[in-house]
Design a protein around this motif. Structure first.
Motif, PDB file in Angstrom:
ATOM      1  N   MET A   1      10.688  -5.180 -10.522  1.00 46.00           N
ATOM      2  CA  MET A   1      11.656  -4.229  -9.977  1.00 46.00           C
ATOM      3  C   MET A   1      11.077  -3.523  -8.755  1.00 46.00           C
ATOM      4  O   MET A   1       9.862  -3.426  -8.577  1.00 46.00           O
ATOM      5  CB  MET A   1      12.049  -3.208 -11.039  1.00 46.00           C
ATOM      6  CG  MET A   1      12.822  -3.811 -12.203  1.00 46.00           C
ATOM      7  SD  MET A   1      14.391  -4.538 -11.718  1.00 46.00           S
ATOM      8  CE  MET A   1      15.282  -3.081 -11.230  1.00 46.00           C
ATOM      9  N   ASP A   2      11.974  -3.008  -7.911  1.00 45.95           N
ATOM     10  CA  ASP A   2      11.544  -2.360  -6.680  1.00 45.95           C
ATOM     11  C   ASP A   2      10.896  -1.011  -6.969  1.00 45.95           C
ATOM     12  O   ASP A   2      11.014  -0.447  -8.059  1.00 45.95           O
ATOM     13  CB  ASP A   2      12.731  -2.192  -5.728  1.00 45.95           C
ATOM     14  CG  ASP A   2      13.772  -1.224  -6.264  1.00 45.95           C
ATOM     15  OD1 ASP A   2      14.066  -1.313  -7.475  1.00 45.95           O
ATOM     16  OD2 ASP A   2      14.258  -0.397  -5.503  1.00 45.95           O
ATOM     17  N   THR A   3      10.218  -0.477  -5.962  1.00 46.86           N
ATOM     18  CA  THR A   3       9.438   0.755  -6.110  1.00 46.86           C
ATOM     19  C   THR A   3      10.312   1.935  -6.501  1.00 46.86           C
ATOM     20  O   THR A   3       9.924   2.759  -7.345  1.00 46.86           O
ATOM     21  CB  THR A   3       8.706   1.073  -4.798  1.00 46.86           C
ATOM     22  OG1 THR A   3       7.889  -0.044  -4.447  1.00 46.86           O
ATOM     23  CG2 THR A   3       7.834   2.310  -4.921  1.00 46.86           C
ATOM     24  N   GLU A   4      11.479   2.048  -5.919  1.00 45.04           N
ATOM     25  CA  GLU A   4      12.369   3.161  -6.210  1.00 45.04           C
ATOM     26  C   GLU A   4      12.737   3.205  -7.692  1.00 45.04           C
ATOM     27  O   GLU A   4      12.749   4.280  -8.315  1.00 45.04           O
ATOM     28  CB  GLU A   4      13.641   3.041  -5.358  1.00 45.04           C
ATOM     29  CG  GLU A   4      14.553   4.248  -5.439  1.00 45.04           C
ATOM     30  CD  GLU A   4      15.737   4.126  -4.505  1.00 45.04           C
ATOM     31  OE1 GLU A   4      16.042   5.099  -3.803  1.00 45.04           O
ATOM     32  OE2 GLU A   4      16.360   3.044  -4.473  1.00 45.04           O
ATOM     33  N   THR A   5      13.011   2.040  -8.280  1.00 41.76           N
ATOM     34  CA  THR A   5      13.366   1.973  -9.704  1.00 41.76           C
ATOM     35  C   THR A   5      12.163   2.313 -10.578  1.00 41.76           C
ATOM     36  O   THR A   5      12.307   2.990 -11.603  1.00 41.76           O
ATOM     37  CB  THR A   5      13.901   0.580 -10.056  1.00 41.76           C
ATOM     38  OG1 THR A   5      15.003   0.263  -9.190  1.00 41.76           O
ATOM     39  CG2 THR A   5      14.373   0.519 -11.495  1.00 41.76           C
ATOM     40  N   VAL A   6      10.975   1.848 -10.189  1.00 43.89           N
ATOM     41  CA  VAL A   6       9.766   2.155 -10.952  1.00 43.89           C
ATOM     42  C   VAL A   6       9.487   3.655 -10.936  1.00 43.89           C
ATOM     43  O   VAL A   6       9.135   4.249 -11.964  1.00 43.89           O
ATOM     44  CB  VAL A   6       8.565   1.365 -10.390  1.00 43.89           C
ATOM     45  CG1 VAL A   6       7.253   1.843 -11.030  1.00 43.89           C
ATOM     46  CG2 VAL A   6       8.745  -0.133 -10.636  1.00 43.89           C
ATOM     47  N   ILE A   7       9.681   4.299  -9.787  1.00 39.35           N
ATOM     48  CA  ILE A   7       9.491   5.756  -9.695  1.00 39.35           C
ATOM     49  C   ILE A   7      10.510   6.481 -10.567  1.00 39.35           C
ATOM     50  O   ILE A   7      10.175   7.432 -11.284  1.00 39.35           O
ATOM     51  CB  ILE A   7       9.598   6.216  -8.222  1.00 39.35           C
ATOM     52  CG1 ILE A   7       8.377   5.732  -7.434  1.00 39.35           C
ATOM     53  CG2 ILE A   7       9.727   7.736  -8.130  1.00 39.35           C
ATOM     54  CD1 ILE A   7       8.468   5.985  -5.947  1.00 39.35           C
ATOM     55  N   ALA A   8      11.759   6.020 -10.526  1.00 39.77           N
ATOM     56  CA  ALA A   8      12.799   6.638 -11.356  1.00 39.77           C
ATOM     57  C   ALA A   8      12.457   6.478 -12.839  1.00 39.77           C
ATOM     58  O   ALA A   8      12.732   7.371 -13.647  1.00 39.77           O
ATOM     59  CB  ALA A   8      14.157   6.003 -11.053  1.00 39.77           C
ATOM     60  N   ALA A   9      11.834   5.350 -13.209  1.00 40.24           N
ATOM     61  CA  ALA A   9      11.420   5.148 -14.597  1.00 40.24           C
ATOM     62  C   ALA A   9      10.319   6.134 -14.991  1.00 40.24           C
ATOM     63  O   ALA A   9      10.343   6.710 -16.084  1.00 40.24           O
ATOM     64  CB  ALA A   9      10.935   3.715 -14.788  1.00 40.24           C
ATOM     65  N   LEU A  10       9.360   6.353 -14.108  1.00 39.92           N
ATOM     66  CA  LEU A  10       8.288   7.305 -14.392  1.00 39.92           C
ATOM     67  C   LEU A  10       8.822   8.714 -14.593  1.00 39.92           C
ATOM     68  O   LEU A  10       8.320   9.474 -15.429  1.00 39.92           O
ATOM     69  CB  LEU A  10       7.267   7.303 -13.250  1.00 39.92           C
ATOM     70  CG  LEU A  10       6.299   6.118 -13.180  1.00 39.92           C
ATOM     71  CD1 LEU A  10       5.502   6.177 -11.884  1.00 39.92           C
ATOM     72  CD2 LEU A  10       5.366   6.106 -14.388  1.00 39.92           C
TER      73      LEU A  10
ATOM     74  N   ALA B   1       0.834  -1.204   0.000  1.00 43.83           N
ATOM     75  CA  ALA B   1       0.000   0.000   0.000  1.00 43.83           C
ATOM     76  C   ALA B   1       0.870   1.256   0.000  1.00 43.83           C
ATOM     77  O   ALA B   1       0.566   2.234  -0.702  1.00 43.83           O
ATOM     78  CB  ALA B   1      -0.921  -0.014   1.219  1.00 43.83           C
ATOM     79  N   ASN B   2       1.964   1.216   0.758  1.00 44.56           N
ATOM     80  CA  ASN B   2       2.866   2.374   0.809  1.00 44.56           C
ATOM     81  C   ASN B   2       3.582   2.563  -0.529  1.00 44.56           C
ATOM     82  O   ASN B   2       3.779   3.696  -0.988  1.00 44.56           O
ATOM     83  CB  ASN B   2       3.889   2.176   1.931  1.00 44.56           C
ATOM     84  CG  ASN B   2       4.754   3.406   2.140  1.00 44.56           C
ATOM     85  OD1 ASN B   2       4.252   4.502   2.396  1.00 44.56           O
ATOM     86  ND2 ASN B   2       6.071   3.233   2.003  1.00 44.56           N
ATOM     87  N   ASP B   3       3.974   1.441  -1.155  1.00 40.98           N
ATOM     88  CA  ASP B   3       4.609   1.518  -2.473  1.00 40.98           C
ATOM     89  C   ASP B   3       3.668   2.181  -3.474  1.00 40.98           C
ATOM     90  O   ASP B   3       4.074   3.054  -4.262  1.00 40.98           O
ATOM     91  CB  ASP B   3       4.975   0.122  -2.982  1.00 40.98           C
ATOM     92  CG  ASP B   3       6.115  -0.516  -2.203  1.00 40.98           C
ATOM     93  OD1 ASP B   3       6.894   0.240  -1.593  1.00 40.98           O
ATOM     94  OD2 ASP B   3       6.209  -1.753  -2.207  1.00 40.98           O
ATOM     95  N   LYS B   4       2.417   1.743  -3.463  1.00 39.49           N
ATOM     96  CA  LYS B   4       1.431   2.293  -4.402  1.00 39.49           C
ATOM     97  C   LYS B   4       1.255   3.794  -4.203  1.00 39.49           C
ATOM     98  O   LYS B   4       1.119   4.549  -5.175  1.00 39.49           O
ATOM     99  CB  LYS B   4       0.087   1.580  -4.227  1.00 39.49           C
ATOM    100  CG  LYS B   4       0.082   0.144  -4.731  1.00 39.49           C
ATOM    101  CD  LYS B   4      -1.303  -0.469  -4.582  1.00 39.49           C
ATOM    102  CE  LYS B   4      -1.328  -1.885  -5.143  1.00 39.49           C
ATOM    103  NZ  LYS B   4      -2.667  -2.514  -5.025  1.00 39.49           N
ATOM    104  N   GLU B   5       1.263   4.233  -2.949  1.00 44.17           N
ATOM    105  CA  GLU B   5       1.080   5.659  -2.668  1.00 44.17           C
ATOM    106  C   GLU B   5       2.241   6.474  -3.219  1.00 44.17           C
ATOM    107  O   GLU B   5       2.051   7.545  -3.800  1.00 44.17           O
ATOM    108  CB  GLU B   5       0.952   5.872  -1.154  1.00 44.17           C
ATOM    109  CG  GLU B   5       0.470   7.263  -0.754  1.00 44.17           C
ATOM    110  CD  GLU B   5      -0.910   7.584  -1.313  1.00 44.17           C
ATOM    111  OE1 GLU B   5      -1.135   8.762  -1.676  1.00 44.17           O
ATOM    112  OE2 GLU B   5      -1.757   6.664  -1.401  1.00 44.17           O
TER     113      GLU B   5
END
Length: 607
Positions: free
Chosen positions: A74-83, A30-34
Motif C-alpha cells: 500500500m502507498d505511504t499515505e495509507t500506511v500513515i493513516a493506519a499508524l 527515502a521521503n516516504d520513510k521520513e
C-alpha cells in the motif's frame, strides 16, 4: 494459545521496531520513510505510557496494522493513516494531523476511526446501519476499508488478548462480514485467515480435528505431491514453458465447509490437497490445462474457467480436479499477474501508483465499487431490504447467460425473476415463465451456474407479492415493492398500517401484536358502524398459472380447493397443472414436487 508474533524486536524500543518494519518492506523511498517515521514518533510520543491488558504497549497494534497493509504494497499515505487510525483516542489533534500529513490523510483517519467505533451487530437492523456506513465508505475510499480490514485481522490474530464476550463478537463478525468483504476485494490470503482464525474460536473441536488430519502422514503427502509436480514439470519443459509449481493443503475453514456440506468427518475427505501452477501468459494456462488432463482424468463438473469469466473481485484462474494416483487433486493454473491480483486483490491497484485518492482505484475492475455506488442512496427501511443488499454484496455469486451469450452475475439463490430484472425492469414486470437450457423451470427455483436463461413475458402480467418474497437482488426487490405500493391498495394499506403501528409502539401508544394482524378489507368493502360482512363463498373461480388464464389445470379431488384458500400447483405429466390446497397432505408427499412447482393464484372473483 501463544501470541501472534510479528516483530522480533524489543517492544519497549520504538526505534528498533520501526527499523524492523522498514527491513520487512523495502519499497518505500527515502521521503516516504521520513514521513512514516514522523507519524510513528507522533504515535509513540502520545502512547508511550499506555499499555493494553495483555501488557503490550498500545502503539504495537497500529504498527501491526500498518505492517499488514505494507505487506500488500500500500502507498505511504495509507500506511500513515493506519499508524494513526486511533489518533483521536490518544489526544492527537486534527490540526496536528492536517499540518503534518495533509487534509486527505486526516479524512482517511477520521472515517476509519468512525467505522471502527460503530457497534456492528448483523442480527439487528438498528445496528446494521454500521455495516451500511462501512459499505458506503468503501464506495468513497477503498483505502479506508483496507485499513479497517487490517485492524480486524490483527485483532482476531491476537484474539486471546480480549475477554470471551468480545472474542465471540470478533469471531462471528469475521465470518459474517470481514471474510466475505476480503473475498469481494480479492484478498484471498486475508479471507482465508479470517475464516480459519474464526473457526478456531467458534468451533474449536472441529478446528483441532482438521488440524490433526492435515498434519498426519506429512511424509506420505509430500511424496504424493512431489510426484505430481515432477510429472507436470517434465511435460512443461518439453513444451519450453517456464512454470512455478507449489503445493499446499487447503485451509481449514474450506475443509470444514466440505465436512458440513457432505456430512462427513475430516478423515473421510480426500480432496484436501491442491497444486498451484504459475506461468507467463493466458495461452500457457490453457496449454498447461491440456497437459494436466492428459496426465490424469479430470472429474466431471469440477472444471471452472475464471480466466474467460473472471470473478467480480477481479480473480482469474483455471480450476480443475483430477484423479491422481486414485486420489482427487485440485489444480489451479494462472499467470504471475493473475496471482498478484489473487493475493492482493484491490490492494494491487495501489502498487506504485501516485496522485489523489480517486486516481488510486480502477473502478471498472472493481465490481463491488460500482454496486456500492448504485446502492448509495438506498434507504434500509426493513430487515428484508438490508438482508437482500448484504447478501448481494457479500454472498456467493453465480454466472448465467442470456440466449445471446451475455453474462449476468447474480447472488447465489437468485431466481429467473431476478434475472429478468437484471436485464431490464420492463422485462421483470412482465415475466410469466422462464426456461433454463431450453426447459421450463419454476420462477421460484434458484438458478444454477452457467445456465442459459430465456424469459417469457406477457404484456398483461404484473409484479406480485409472492415474487417480492422470493427475489434475492435489491433491484428486483425495490422495483416490485415500488410497483405494489403504487398499484395494489391492499398491499400499500397493510405496509402503511404496519409502519404506523411500529411508530405507535415506539411512542408507547400502539397495540402489541397489531403488526401481525391480517389486513383490513379495502374501504369500499366496509360498512358503517364498524360492521364487516362475512367473506362470501365463491364457486367456479378460475386459477391463474404464473399470471396466465389460458393454461390447462385441474382442481385436485383430494383436498378440493376453493377460493380464497391458499393454493399450490405442480406440473403433471398428462393433465396440465394440478391445483392443491397449500396444507394438503397428499401434495406434501408428492416426490420431486419442488422441481415441477409453478406459481398459481386465484383470479379475483367478480360479484
Amino acid at each position: 494459545m501463544s501470541k501472534n508474533i510479528v516483530f522480533s524486536s524489543d517492544y519497549s524500543k520504538p526505534d528498533d521496531l520501526l527499523a524492523e518494519f522498514f527491513s520487512r518492506h523495502d519499497y518505500f523511498s527515502a521521503n516516504d520513510k521520513e514521513n512514516i517515521k514522523t507519524a510513528w514518533m507522533l504515535l509513540v510520543e502520545n502512547t508511550k505510557e499506555l499499555k493494553r491488558s495483555s501488557g503490550e504497549p498500545k502503539y504495537l497494534h497500529p504498527l501491526r496494522v500498518a505492517d499488514i497493509l505494507a505487506g500488500n504494497k500500500m502507498d505511504t499515505e495509507t500506511v500513515i493513516a493506519a499508524l494513526l487510525h486511533s489518533a483521536q483516542q490518544y489526544q492527537i489533534t486534527p490540526e496536528t494531523i492536517k499540518e503534518k500529513f495533509g487534509e486527505n490523510t486526516f479524512r482517511m483517519i477520521s472515517t476509519t476511526n468512525k467505522i471502527l467505533n460503530l457497534p456492528i451487530n448483523t442480527k439487528r437492523l438498528e445496528q446494521s446501519d454500521a455495516i451500511r456506513k462501512m459499505f458506503f465508505a468503501l464506495a468513497d475510499d477503498a483505502a479506508v476499508i483496507l485499513i479497517t480490514l487490517a485492524d480486524r485481522l490483527d485483532r482476531i490474530r491476537n484474539i486471546q488478548n480480549y475477554d470471551k464476550e468480545y472474542q465471540k463478537v470478533l469471531s462471528e463478525a469475521a465470518i459474517d462480514i470481514w471474510a466475505p468483504l476480503a473475498d469481494r476485494l480479492g484478498m484471498q490470503k486475508e479471507k482465508n485467515e479470517f475464516e480459519d482464525l474464526s473457526l478456531k474460536y467458534t468451533n474449536p473441536d472441529a478446528f483441532q480435528q482438521i488440524k490433526a488430519i492435515v498434519s498426519q502422514k506429512k511424509g506420505e503427502r509430500s511424496e504424493y505431491l512431489n510426484s505430481a509436480v515432477q510429472s507436470i514439470q517434465k511435460e512443461a519443459d518439453k513444451m519450453g514453458m517456464k512454470v512455478e509449481i507449489t503445493s499446499r493443503a487447503k485451509h481449514f475453514y474450506s475443509i470444514y465447509q466440505k465436512m458440513r456440506k457432505r456430512n462427513k468427518e475430516a478423515g473421510e475427505l480426500f480432496d484436501l490437497l491442491a497444486l498451484r501452477i504459475l506461468c507467463n501468459t493466458p495461452t500457457e494456462c490453457y496449454t498447461l490445462l491440456g497437459i494436466v488432463h492428459s496426465l490424469w482424468k479430470p472429474l466431471d463438473g469440477r472444471f471452472k474457467d475464471y480466466i474467460a469469466m473472471p470473478k467480480s473481485n477481479g480473480y482469474q484462474s483455471l480450476h480443475t480436479t483430477v484423479m491422481c494416483q486414485d486420489k482427487p487433486l485440485e489444480i489451479q493454473i494462472r499467470t504471475h499477474q493473475m496471482h498478484d491480483m489473487a493475493e492482493h486483490g484491490i490492494a494491487s491497484h495501489w502498487l506504485y501508483k501516485k496522485g489523489t485518492n480517486k486516481d488510486l482505484v480502477e473502478a471498472d475492475k472493481l465490481d463491488i465499487i460500482n454496486k456500492l455506488q448504485s446502492f448509495k442512496e438506498t434507504i434500509l427501511t426493513d430487515t428484508k431490504v438490508f438482508s437482500t443488499l448484504k447478501n448481494e454484496l457479500l454472498g456467493d455469486e453465480i454466472y448465467v447467460f442470456t440466449p445471446k451469450g451475455d453474462v449476468k452475475k447474480l447472488p447465489a439463490g437468485a431466481t429467473a425473476i431476478d434475472f429478468a430484472y437484471a436485464i431490464h425492469s420492463g422485462i421483470g414486470e412482465k415475466i410469466i415463465a422462464a426456461k433454463a437450457n431450453g426447459k421450463i423451470i419454476p420462477l421460484t427455483k434458484p438458478l444454477e451456474n452457467t445456465q442459459i436463461i430465456e424469459i417469457i413475458t406477457n404484456p398483461k402480467a404484473h409484479p406480485t407479492e409472492s415474487q417480492l418474497n422470493v427475489v434475492k437482488t435489491s433491484k428486483a426487490h425495490q422495483k416490485i415493492h415500488s410497483w405494489l405500493m403504487t398499484n395494489d391498495p391492499t398491499f400499500s394499506e397493510r405496509i402503511n398500517a404496519e409502519k404506523e403501528n411500529e411508530a405507535s409502539l415506539a411512542a408507547g401508544t400502539g397495540t402489541a401484536g397489531a403488526v401481525n394482524e391480517p389486513p383490513r378489507p379495502h374501504k369500499k368493502n366496509r360498512i358503517k358502524n364498524g360492521y364487516i360482512p362475512p367473506e362470501p363463498v365463491y364457486t367456479n373461480c378460475k386459477v391463474l398459472i404464473q399470471g396466465e388464464k389460458n393454461v390447462v389445470y385441474n382442481l385436485a379431488q383430494c383436498c378440493n380447493p376453493h377460493y380464497p384458500e391458499l393454493i399450490v400447483g405442480y406440473v403433471t405429466r398428462s393433465k396440465g397443472v394440478s391445483i392443491h390446497r397449500a396444507d394438503c397432505l397428499i401434495y406434501q408427499r408428492i416426490p420431486n414436487k419442488e422441481s415441477r412447482s409453478v406459481e398459481v393464484s386465484w383470479q379475483t372473483p367478480t360479484k
